[in-house]
Design a protein around this motif. Structure first.
Motif, mmCIF file in Angstrom:
data_model
loop_
_atom_site.group_PDB
_atom_site.id
_atom_site.type_symbol
_atom_site.label_atom_id
_atom_site.label_comp_id
_atom_site.label_asym_id
_atom_site.label_seq_id
_atom_site.Cartn_x
_atom_site.Cartn_y
_atom_site.Cartn_z
ATOM 1 N N ALA A 182 0.809 -1.220 0.000
ATOM 2 C CA ALA A 182 0.000 0.000 0.000
ATOM 3 C C ALA A 182 0.839 1.265 0.000
ATOM 4 N N GLU A 183 2.102 1.162 0.402
ATOM 5 C CA GLU A 183 2.967 2.341 0.493
ATOM 6 C C GLU A 183 3.294 2.880 -0.903
ATOM 7 N N PHE A 206 -7.765 9.628 -6.566
ATOM 8 C CA PHE A 206 -6.798 8.547 -6.453
ATOM 9 C C PHE A 206 -6.441 8.317 -4.989
ATOM 10 N N ILE A 207 -6.669 7.083 -4.509
ATOM 11 C CA ILE A 207 -6.417 6.777 -3.094
ATOM 12 C C ILE A 207 -5.074 6.094 -2.869
ATOM 13 N N GLY A 208 -4.318 5.844 -3.961
ATOM 14 C CA GLY A 208 -2.999 5.224 -3.827
ATOM 15 C C GLY A 208 -2.998 3.750 -4.180
ATOM 16 N N ALA A 212 -4.001 -6.901 -3.375
ATOM 17 C CA ALA A 212 -5.003 -7.831 -3.889
ATOM 18 C C ALA A 212 -5.906 -8.372 -2.779
ATOM 19 N N ARG A 213 -5.363 -8.558 -1.590
ATOM 20 C CA ARG A 213 -6.142 -9.124 -0.491
ATOM 21 C C ARG A 213 -7.256 -8.191 -0.018
ATOM 22 N N ASP A 214 -7.158 -6.910 -0.369
ATOM 23 C CA ASP A 214 -8.133 -5.935 0.102
ATOM 24 C C ASP A 214 -9.204 -5.581 -0.934
ATOM 25 N N LEU A 215 -9.073 -6.112 -2.139
ATOM 26 C CA LEU A 215 -9.973 -5.702 -3.219
ATOM 27 C C LEU A 215 -11.435 -5.962 -2.898
ATOM 28 N N MET A 216 -11.729 -7.154 -2.354
ATOM 29 C CA MET A 216 -13.123 -7.521 -2.112
ATOM 30 C C MET A 216 -13.669 -6.948 -0.805
ATOM 31 N N LYS A 217 -12.854 -6.126 -0.143
ATOM 32 C CA LYS A 217 -13.322 -5.416 1.057
ATOM 33 C C LYS A 217 -13.953 -4.073 0.696
#
Length: 345
Positions: A182-183, A206-208, A212-217
């Motif tokens: 994420a950095e 644009f949030i940065g 991949a593990r966070d996409l479905m959140k």
């Protein structure tokens, strides 16, 4: 009347599932008309009512394992090529197929044509978000290009924003760049350069970087990726969803009477889970960056998926998405040229 050119012979279950889905959409929406390209004998076997269905005979079919560009150039009388030409010549408003993905992409680029100013069109897919029922996110590119340059990834941010606004009705969609962290300093040379370009454009929310593990959140509304990575993520999500449901079924069957009774009590919850993970309701993948809606559904699509994809196409045509998108990129191109002229002066 909206006319959709349909490759009736493309897909694992064509023409049966294609025709069934088309007729469902025809019966639901009074302003849809379909041009069905393929073998008339095979198509007519599946048609229940010919109202607003025009069958155009073709003598060739592009198979799933054929080399895309070669097939497009050699099989001029294939159902896919003829349908694409109908769109190019203005006889139809959109192109749909469940067939060979590469061939459809080639038809979109070589026949329908690329929008001026778009470096490389990309496939945009819609995927579910598990944290909020009915929510979803867009991922592009999901397979149109194996490799991308930073400026192309930046354009995908623009493409994704426009699609989310016009089709999904999100006023200021959150744009994320798929990365291995994420950095802001994470990634390779391409993603680092793309990150900078996306961040510098004040018109984008644009949030940065996103992992991949966070996409479905539901961390963002649009996820930008190169075609190789995007396609791998898409198939990983599809496979995981299918695998979880299979594992649950196996565990219940192997768990004896108590497990079966428990499953019966949890049946409404399982139905909700299946519905939430059901991608068919989100329609097909859209080739963004060409002069008309070109939409691809999975080769194994059933009638339900075909129906929802027709609904998706109708939304795009009703919303004047492609003409507005052409104007949008024409203005961007003109601004770039003016900036270059000013720099030269």
């Amino acid at each position: 009347m909206i006319k959709i050119a349909v490759d009736a012979m493309g897909g694992d279950y064509a023409p049966q599932s294609v025709i069934e889905g088309v007729e469902q959409a025809r019966d639901k929406f009074s302003d849809l008309e379909f041009m069905l390209y393929g073998d008339p004998t095979a198509i007519l076997k599946e048609v229940k009512n010919q109202e607003r269905l025009t069958i155009i005979e073709t003598t060739e079919t592009i198979e799933m394992d054929e080399e895309p560009v070669r097939a497009i150039r050699r099989k001029k009388d294939s159902s896919l090529v003829r349908a694409a030409k109908a769109v190019k010549e203005g006889e139809a408003d959109a192109l749909f197929s469940c067939g060979n993905t590469g061939a459809l992409l080639a038809a979109g680029l070589l026949i329908v044509g690329r929008i001026k100013g778009v470096a490389r069109p990309g496939l945009i897919s819609t995927l579910p978000v598990v944290s909020d029922q009915g929510s979803c996110f867009n991922l592009l590119d999901t397979g149109a290009n194996a490799e991308n340059k930073p400026e192309q990834l930046y354009q995908y941010g623009l493409l994704g924003k426009f699609y989310a606004q016009k089709v999904r009705g999100i006023q200021n969609p959150r744009i994320g760049l798929l990365n291995n962290g994420a950095e802001a300093h994470k990634g390779n040379k391409i993603t680092l350069a793309a990150h900078q370009m996306l961040a510098e454009d004040e018109s984008l929310n644009f949030i940065g970087n996103v992992e991949a593990r966070d996409l479905m959140k539901g961390v963002c509304d649009v996820v930008v990726a190169d075609g190789f990575t995007g396609n791998a993520v898409l198939k990983a999500i599809e496979g995981t969803a299918s695998g979880i449901l299979s594992l649950l079924k196996e565990a219940i069957l192997a768990g004896g009477l108590k497990a079966k009774i428990g499953a019966l009590l949890l049946k409404p919850a399982f139905k909700m889970l299946k519905k939430r993970m059901d991608q068919s309701t989100y329609g097909g993948a859209v080739l963004m960056g060409v002069k008309a809606p070109v939409v691809k559904a999975h080769g194994s699509s059933d009638a339900k998926t075909v129906y929802y994809t027709m609904e998706q196409i109708k939304t795009m045509v009703d919303g004047n998405v492609i003409p507005e998108f052409c104007d949008y990129f024409a203005k961007l191109k003109a601004e770039e040229e003016n900036n270059l002229d000013n720099l030269k002066k």
